[in-house]
Enzyme design. Structure first.
Site, PDB file in Angstrom:
ATOM      1  N   SER A 180       0.877  -1.158   0.000  1.00  0.00           N
ATOM      2  CA  SER A 180       0.000   0.000   0.000  1.00  0.00           C
ATOM      3  C   SER A 180       0.916   1.210   0.000  1.00  0.00           C
ATOM      4  CB  SER A 180      -0.899  -0.016   1.237  1.00  0.00           C
ATOM      5  OG  SER A 180      -1.867   0.990   1.125  1.00  0.00           O
ATOM      6  N   GLU A 181       0.789   2.078  -1.016  1.00  0.00           N
ATOM      7  CA  GLU A 181       1.849   3.075  -1.245  1.00  0.00           C
ATOM      8  C   GLU A 181       1.887   4.183  -0.194  1.00  0.00           C
ATOM      9  OE1 GLU A 181      -0.617   2.447  -3.426  1.00  0.00           O
ATOM     10  OE2 GLU A 181      -1.414   4.286  -4.330  1.00  0.00           O
ATOM     11  N   ASN A 182       0.912   4.194   0.717  1.00  0.00           N
ATOM     12  CA  ASN A 182       1.022   5.149   1.828  1.00  0.00           C
ATOM     13  C   ASN A 182       1.983   4.653   2.905  1.00  0.00           C
ATOM     14  OD1 ASN A 182      -1.132   3.230   2.069  1.00  0.00           O
ATOM     15  ND2 ASN A 182      -1.763   4.248   3.943  1.00  0.00           N
TER      16      ASN A 182
END
Lengths: 234, 207
Positions: free
Chosen positions: B45-47
Site C-alpha cells: 500500500s503506497e502510503n
C-alpha cells in the site's frame, strides 16, 4: 535547549509569517498534525503555500485552513475530498500544483537532505513533465524535479522524547518524516512525550536533529473511509 | 459471454507469481486479492506498508492503519511500515514486481490515461504516475469499450497521459492483449468471445 512546549499556539509562536511555505505530514486524515493546524487557524497568518499530499476534508485537517481562506496555494497529489477546496479552486481563489505522490515525497526528502533537484521517470511525457528539463540516462527519459525547502514543517508522530527523537505508528508515518526533514523549523505534535532513555535508540524512526519544537495533546484521529468485514467471513 | 468484474480479477490474478511484491489499484484491481489462491503474494500500500491484510472486524478499526484508498485495513505477521519517500523509492526503484491498475484509455504503444478528463473535476494522480513509471510489469484491467460501445484500446490516447509507453498487458472483459512492437497482440479471448468480436471492438492496431 528546551524543545517541549505547553501548547500548539506556544510552539508556533514567532514562526508564522504571511506567504510562507509549510510542509505538512499526513495521508488523507491519517497522521495529520491536527492540533498545529487548529493553532494556525487561530492565528491570523494568511497567503500560505502548503505542501501536503492531500488537503483534508470539509471542516477537518487542512480543510479548516481552506474554510478560513488562509491558504493561497496547495502542492498535493490528490485533492477534492473537500467541497470547499473545489469551490475555491474552480473560482480561481486557490492555486493548485499537482505533484505525483512519490515525486512530492522525494521533493521533501531531497530538500531536507540538501539536494536541490533530482531526475525521475515519473511524469515524463505527461502534463507533469511539461516545461521541465529532460535528461536521458541509459536510454531512458527522466525529468528534473526540485527539492522542497519549506519555511516550516508541521508533523504528527506517536511518541517523542524531550530531545525530539520520534516514533510513528503504523501507516500514520506516511509523509511525516520527509515533511519534517524539509523545513527550516519543524514543529511536532505527539500523543505522548516519554522520558529520555525510554525509547530504544535502535527503534527511532526520525532522529531529534530534525525536530525543533514538540507538543503533546489529545488527537481526534478521524477515519475517512471506515471499512469492515463481518465476523462470519472469518 | 464477456468476463464480468470478478472473472477479470481472477484472470488478472494469474499474472501474479509466487513471491511477488504487488501493488493493486482501486476498483476491479482490488478484487484481484481474492483470487491469488495459495500463491505467496505481498501487497504494497503506497502510503507506507508492505503486507496489507483484510478489512478489520467491526470495532477493531484503527485510524492509524489505512490503505491508499484511505480505507481501514489490518496488518499481517509479515507487515512492515515505512514512510512515503521510502515507499515510492521502492516503486521508482523497480522493487515492486507488478502493478494492476484501472484505465480510461490505453494506446497501442503502451501509453496509459487514467487520471483526468479535461473539463471535469480533477482530483489528482495520487501515486499512479510513479507506479506506472517505476513498477516492472504494469497490467491494466479495464472494460474493452465505453458505454457508447467505442473502443478504449486506441491508436493514440485522447486523454492526458498518466505514463508514456508504460503498459505491458491489458485484461479486458473481452480478453487479454499484450503491448508489443507495432501494436497490440491478442493473447487470449474471454470464454465465449471470438477473435472476430475482439478485433471488431478494438481500434488499436492488432499485430
Amino acid at each position: 535547549m528546551k524543545k517541549v512546549y505547553g501548547s500548539a499556539a506556544e510552539a508556533l509562536d514567532g514562526l508564522l509569517q504571511d506567504g510562507m511555505l509549510i510542509a505538512a505530514g499526513g495521508f488523507g486524515l491519517c497522521g495529520i498534525p491536527e492540533l498545529l493546524i487548529d493553532a494556525i487557524v487561530e492565528s491570523d497568518v494568511k497567503d500560505l503555500t502548503v505542501a501536503s499530499n492531500n488537503a483534508g476534508v470539509d471542516g477537518f485537517g487542512l480543510g479548516k485552513l481552506l474554510d478560513t481562506k488562509q491558504i493561497k496555494k496547495m502542492m498535493s497529489s490528490y485533492v477534492g475530498e473537500n467541497a470547499e477546496f473545489m469551490r475555491q479552486y474552480l473560482s480561481g481563489e486557490l492555486e493548485l500544483e499537482f505533484n505525483p505522490q512519490g515525486t512530492l515525497a522525494e521533493r521533501m526528502r531531497a530538500g531536507g537532505s540538501g539536494i536541490p533537484g533530482f531526475y525521475t521517470k515519473t511524469g515524463y511525457g505527461t502534463q507533469i513533465g511539461e516545461g521541465k528539463e529532460v535528461k536521458v540516462f541509459n536510454g531512458e527519459h527522466y525529468i528534473l524535479e526540485e527539492g522542497i525547502f519549506a519555511d516550516l514543517s508541521i508533523v504528527k508522530a506517536w511518541k517523542a522524547d524531550d530531545t525530539g527523537n520520534l516514533v510513528f505508528r503504523k501507516t500514520a508515518r506516511n509523509f511525516n518524516p520527509p515533511a519534517a526533514m524539509c523545513g527550516k523549523v519543524c514543529v511536532v505534535e505527539v500523543e505522548e512525550i516519554v522520558p529520555r532513555g525510554s525509547l530504544d535508540p535502535d527503534h527511532i524512526h526520525l532522529p531529534g536533529i530534525y525536530v525543533h519544537r514538540i507538543i503533546q495533546g489529545e488527537h481526534e484521529k478521524r477515519i475517512e473511509q471506515r471499512t469492515v468485514r463481518k465476523r462470519e467471513e472469518a | 459471454m464477456p468476463w464480468d468484474r470478478n472473472q477479470m480479477a481472477a484472470r488478472a490474478a494469474q499474472e501474479l507469481e509466487d513471491g511477488m511484491y504487488v501493488n493493486l489499484g482501486i476498483g476491479i484491481p482490488t478484487l484481484v486479492a481474492n483470487y491469488v489462491g495459495d500463491k505467496d503474494i505481498t501487497l504494497q500500500s503506497e502510503n507506507g506498508m508492505l503486507g496489507m491484510g483484510p478489512f478489520p472486524f467491526e470495532g477493531e478499526e484503527d485510524p492509524d492503519l489505512i490503505n491508499a484508498g484511505k480505507q481501514t485495513i489490518t496488518e499481517l505477521a509479515r507487515t512492515s511500515y515505512f514512510d512515503s519517500a521510502m515507499s515510492f523509492g521502492m516503486i521508482r526503484g523497480g522493487k515492486i514486481a507488478a502493478a494492476i491498475l484501472g484505465a480510461m484509455e490505453v494506446a497501442e504503444n503502451g501509453d496509459l490515461a487514467n487520471w483526468m478528463i479535461p473539463g471535469k473535476l480533477v482530483k489528482g494522480m495520487g501515486g499512479a504516475m510513479d507506479l506506472v513509471a517505476g513498477v516492472e510489469k504494469v497490467v491494466v484491467v479495464m472494460d474493452h469499450t465505453n458505454k457508447h460501445g467505442d473502443s478504449k484500446l486506441l491508436k493514440e490516447c485522447t486523454l492526458p497521459l498518466t505514463g508514456k509507453g508504460v503498459v505491458d498487458r491489458i485484461i479486458t472483459n473481452l480478453g487479454v492483449l499484450d503491448v508489443v512492437e507495432g501494436g497490440l497482440k491478442i493473447v487470449e479471448c474471454a470464454e465465449g468471445v471470438t477473435e472476430e468480436e475482439l478485433r471488431a471492438a478494438t481500434e488499436a492496431t492488432l499485430v
